[in-house]
Enzyme design. Sequence first.
Site, PDB file in Angstrom:
ATOM      1  N   ASN A  63      12.763  22.487  20.981  1.00 16.12           N
ATOM      2  CA  ASN A  63      11.989  22.227  19.771  1.00 16.12           C
ATOM      3  C   ASN A  63      10.495  22.099  20.083  1.00 16.12           C
ATOM      4  O   ASN A  63       9.864  21.086  19.810  1.00 16.12           O
ATOM      5  CB  ASN A  63      12.505  20.955  19.091  1.00 16.12           C
ATOM      6  CG  ASN A  63      11.947  20.763  17.694  1.00 16.12           C
ATOM      7  OD1 ASN A  63      10.962  20.071  17.509  1.00 16.12           O
ATOM      8  ND2 ASN A  63      12.579  21.375  16.721  1.00 16.12           N
TER       9      ASN A  63
ATOM     10  N   ARG B  66       7.844  20.479  17.297  1.00 18.77           N
ATOM     11  CA  ARG B  66       8.001  21.255  16.065  1.00 18.77           C
ATOM     12  C   ARG B  66       8.417  20.354  14.916  1.00 18.77           C
ATOM     13  O   ARG B  66       7.925  20.493  13.793  1.00 18.77           O
ATOM     14  CB  ARG B  66       9.032  22.370  16.256  1.00 18.77           C
ATOM     15  CG  ARG B  66       9.132  23.319  15.056  1.00 18.77           C
ATOM     16  CD  ARG B  66      10.193  24.396  15.251  1.00 18.77           C
ATOM     17  NE  ARG B  66      10.061  25.467  14.281  1.00 18.77           N
ATOM     18  CZ  ARG B  66      10.627  25.472  13.066  1.00 18.77           C
ATOM     19  NH1 ARG B  66      11.353  24.429  12.676  1.00 18.77           N
ATOM     20  NH2 ARG B  66      10.455  26.495  12.253  1.00 18.77           N
ATOM     21  N   CYS B  67       9.323  19.420  15.183  1.00 20.36           N
ATOM     22  CA  CYS B  67       9.796  18.508  14.139  1.00 20.36           C
ATOM     23  C   CYS B  67       8.668  17.684  13.534  1.00 20.36           C
ATOM     24  O   CYS B  67       8.723  17.308  12.371  1.00 20.36           O
ATOM     25  CB  CYS B  67      10.846  17.558  14.705  1.00 20.36           C
ATOM     26  SG  CYS B  67      12.456  18.305  15.027  1.00 20.36           S
ATOM     27  N   MET B  68       7.651  17.381  14.341  1.00 22.67           N
ATOM     28  CA  MET B  68       6.604  16.468  13.880  1.00 22.67           C
ATOM     29  C   MET B  68       5.470  17.165  13.135  1.00 22.67           C
ATOM     30  O   MET B  68       4.518  16.497  12.711  1.00 22.67           O
ATOM     31  CB  MET B  68       6.014  15.721  15.092  1.00 22.67           C
ATOM     32  CG  MET B  68       6.990  14.734  15.699  1.00 22.67           C
ATOM     33  SD  MET B  68       6.234  13.771  17.041  1.00 22.67           S
ATOM     34  CE  MET B  68       6.204  14.968  18.356  1.00 22.67           C
TER      35      MET B  68
END
Length: 404
Positions: A348, A393-395
């Site tokens: 990620n 990527r999640c953040m």
Amino acid sequence: MNLRMNSEFGTLKAVLMHRPGKEIDRLTPYNKEFLLFEDVPYLEALQREHDIFSSLIRDSTGAQVYQLRELLIRVLYDKEIMLRLLRDSLKRSGLSHIAEDILVRYSTAECAGILTAGLKIHELKRKLPKLNAGELYDFAFAIPPCPNLYFQRDPMALTPGGIIFSSMKMEGRQREADLLRIIFENHPDFKDHINSIYPIEGHDSPASIEGGDVIILSHEAVAIGNSERTEEKAIYHAAKALLAEGSVKRVYEVHLPKKRQFMHLDTVFTVLDENLVLTYPDALNAVLQTSLYTLKDANGDKVNIKREVLKESLLTVLSREIPHLEILSTGDGNSDYAMREQWFDGANVLAIGPRRVISYNRNIHTNRALRNMGVEVLEIPSSELSRGLGGPRCMTMPLSRARG
């Protein structure tokens, strides 16, 4: 700003982030599972790591970094919007009737903090000493906090056709999506540039879909994960809207095991360049089925699409959509390292440009493999950020990229 996205790897020009705040300090060993966390991070260290992350994005790309809190405050100057958000946020505790009292006693900035970090009964009584909270104890939440808010990828997704506003699977996260939608539909920087793909107008209880399950494969194709958090019905409606809009020709539904380690499609793979994909091998092999949606016919508002269950692997699908595909495995091919680094979201990474990524410094074997493939890897500290079990990527929610 054209709120559409045509690639996962074009050079980043604008991105939305949320600096973790008091909502993280609301976590305790006793409520963390209720608030969808698996650990209790140290806020000050978490903020330092997040600040390094946002500064690195600005310094390495020149991108504009929007902060959610600043956008929210700007929107809350409209008192009707603030009142609506307060009423909705107070529903769970049965205190919607005091929304106007909060509105007149708290500043706009304080209300922004309340909507993200929550509000306890004993805190509320400082400004409303005569409050009748019914059966609620002083340390109960009048408004619950949103500790997952620093994972900005989940509440929405930008596609070639427009915005998917998420309908979050977990009730505790739905307020995050509501905040994002309110901001984008009302902030002067964004409100005139929205083409909403999902939810479908008139659907009061839309099926769940989350931004981490949406990945742009090419100029003509989007993949959406049928996962623990995204339902088939939502994928169907999103695919229908995208295909009718005409910006893509194919939408793939990727069926994932309903397990925590495969929560979203972007834990399975990420696209780093026009011919390079980073993947966690066990997750790629765990894909149960891939289906393809295409446009059957369209006549005005009447649109028909067809769904075909593909008799081929996801890897074959990716190879067809991404010519001359190169696959890079997390953990540098070592299964033990891959398993360990996948726990900290090795796959990620955030692509900030073609073959330029930001990755957690703890994923040393994955980062080495990336560099050996010619990828520039910029590392960020991750002792606290990784406790939320989400990667770079999640953040982040990219809002604009150079055309990839």
